[in-house]
Design a protein around this motif. Sequence first.
Motif, mmCIF file in Angstrom:
data_model
loop_
_atom_site.group_PDB
_atom_site.id
_atom_site.type_symbol
_atom_site.label_atom_id
_atom_site.label_comp_id
_atom_site.label_asym_id
_atom_site.label_seq_id
_atom_site.Cartn_x
_atom_site.Cartn_y
_atom_site.Cartn_z
ATOM 1 N N UNK A 249 -10.865 1.951 2.376
ATOM 2 C CA UNK A 249 -9.496 2.300 2.000
ATOM 3 C C UNK A 249 -9.401 2.700 0.544
ATOM 4 N N UNK A 250 -10.361 2.271 -0.273
ATOM 5 C CA UNK A 250 -10.437 2.667 -1.677
ATOM 6 C C UNK A 250 -11.360 3.873 -1.799
ATOM 7 N N UNK A 251 -11.224 4.605 -2.900
ATOM 8 C CA UNK A 251 -12.062 5.789 -3.051
ATOM 9 C C UNK A 251 -12.252 6.118 -4.526
ATOM 10 N N UNK B 216 -7.768 -2.862 -0.458
ATOM 11 C CA UNK B 216 -7.831 -1.973 0.699
ATOM 12 C C UNK B 216 -7.265 -0.599 0.439
ATOM 13 N N UNK B 217 -7.013 -0.277 -0.818
ATOM 14 C CA UNK B 217 -6.516 1.050 -1.177
ATOM 15 C C UNK B 217 -6.635 1.234 -2.686
ATOM 16 N N UNK B 218 -6.421 2.470 -3.122
ATOM 17 C CA UNK B 218 -6.451 2.801 -4.545
ATOM 18 C C UNK B 218 -7.560 3.785 -4.857
ATOM 19 N N UNK B 219 -7.397 4.489 -5.968
ATOM 20 C CA UNK B 219 -8.350 5.524 -6.368
ATOM 21 C C UNK B 219 -8.852 5.261 -7.781
ATOM 22 N N UNK B 220 -10.171 5.288 -7.941
ATOM 23 C CA UNK B 220 -10.789 5.261 -9.253
ATOM 24 C C UNK B 220 -11.053 6.702 -9.660
ATOM 25 N N UNK C 263 0.834 -1.191 0.000
ATOM 26 C CA UNK C 263 0.000 0.000 0.000
ATOM 27 C C UNK C 263 0.867 1.239 0.000
ATOM 28 N N UNK C 264 0.630 2.113 -0.979
ATOM 29 C CA UNK C 264 1.403 3.339 -1.083
ATOM 30 C C UNK C 264 0.807 4.426 -0.208
ATOM 31 N N UNK C 265 1.650 5.383 0.183
ATOM 32 C CA UNK C 265 1.171 6.529 0.934
ATOM 33 C C UNK C 265 0.291 7.387 0.044
ATOM 34 N N UNK C 266 -0.576 8.195 0.662
ATOM 35 C CA UNK C 266 -1.465 9.066 -0.088
ATOM 36 C C UNK C 266 -0.658 9.912 -1.066
ATOM 37 N N UNK C 267 -1.069 9.850 -2.318
ATOM 38 C CA UNK C 267 -0.406 10.662 -3.330
ATOM 39 C C UNK C 267 0.729 9.947 -4.028
ATOM 40 N N UNK C 268 1.184 8.804 -3.496
ATOM 41 C CA UNK C 268 2.260 8.056 -4.126
ATOM 42 C C UNK C 268 1.656 7.016 -5.056
ATOM 43 N N UNK C 269 1.973 7.108 -6.349
ATOM 44 C CA UNK C 269 1.360 6.234 -7.347
ATOM 45 C C UNK C 269 2.464 5.456 -8.046
ATOM 46 N N UNK C 270 2.369 4.128 -8.007
ATOM 47 C CA UNK C 270 3.344 3.290 -8.703
ATOM 48 C C UNK C 270 2.715 2.598 -9.911
ATOM 49 N N UNK C 271 1.428 2.249 -9.815
ATOM 50 C CA UNK C 271 0.775 1.510 -10.894
ATOM 51 C C UNK C 271 -0.516 2.197 -11.303
ATOM 52 N N UNK C 272 -0.776 2.202 -12.623
ATOM 53 C CA UNK C 272 -1.934 2.898 -13.175
ATOM 54 C C UNK C 272 -2.588 2.035 -14.247
ATOM 55 N N UNK C 273 -3.909 1.948 -14.184
ATOM 56 C CA UNK C 273 -4.689 1.337 -15.262
ATOM 57 C C UNK C 273 -5.519 2.430 -15.912
ATOM 58 N N UNK C 274 -5.367 2.592 -17.222
ATOM 59 C CA UNK C 274 -6.158 3.556 -17.982
ATOM 60 C C UNK C 274 -7.192 2.806 -18.799
#
Length: 250
Positions: free
Chosen positions: A178-180, A134-138, A2-13
């Motif tokens: 944890x997701x949003x 338990x985390x990640x942003x859509x 789980x990355x800290x808020x604002x830290x992005x390592x992986x992205x699905x477009x």
Amino acid sequence: MKNALGSVDSVLLLGGRSEIGLAVVERLVRDGARRVVLAARGDAAAIGVRLKDLGAEVLVLDFDAERPETHERVVAAAAEFAGDLDVVVAAFGVLGDQAAYEADPVSAARSMAVNLGGHVSAGLFAARRLREQGHGTLVVLSSVAGVRVRRVNFVYGAAKAGLDGFAQGLGDALHGSGARVMVVRPGFVIGRMTAGMRPAPMATTPEAVADAVAGGLRAGAETVWVPGRLRAVFTVMRALPRAVWRRVPR
């Protein structure tokens, strides 16, 4: 991990050909993202070259918004490649032409199936994955066109209104997991989709939308307006009587 808020390592477009979506992903890669999945319709092998040049590992998957039965597999394949999905960007859609939709209602219904129906399916599958992590942003690319629907583009605006409501409800459903969800409401975006159209007041660019998305991710925002002053403008526009609203210039 789980990355800290604002830290992005992986992205699905989702919508790997989207000019705005690609601008968002490029910005996130420049900020440190290293695993990118581009889900796009048809042969899209060339679209990830620029991201690879910036140092990202890129996987391209076939994605068809009109085939909701395939969306679960797309999200699963993305997670298999990237691991946990820090950010999922839902950026697919078609603008179309209101006069053409009125002349051919079947085409209007098909555009609604992409602009709203496809997002419902893909969004729910993505949200399930983020909830399990338990985390990640859509990140959902909505539009001010859906905040109050105008007669000049009411088919497109109605789809965006539905999408905006869906995204807000999904965000509420994810609360505490944890997701949003982050809803992004750009105004007129100058780019391929709007080529040949007269820019509306306070027009923006894909790069400006990308900057706003990156800032919203860092801040943990639920809603992002681009440009930000559109929030105040539409607070007023929502209150206009319908008789006045009908006369709003195109």
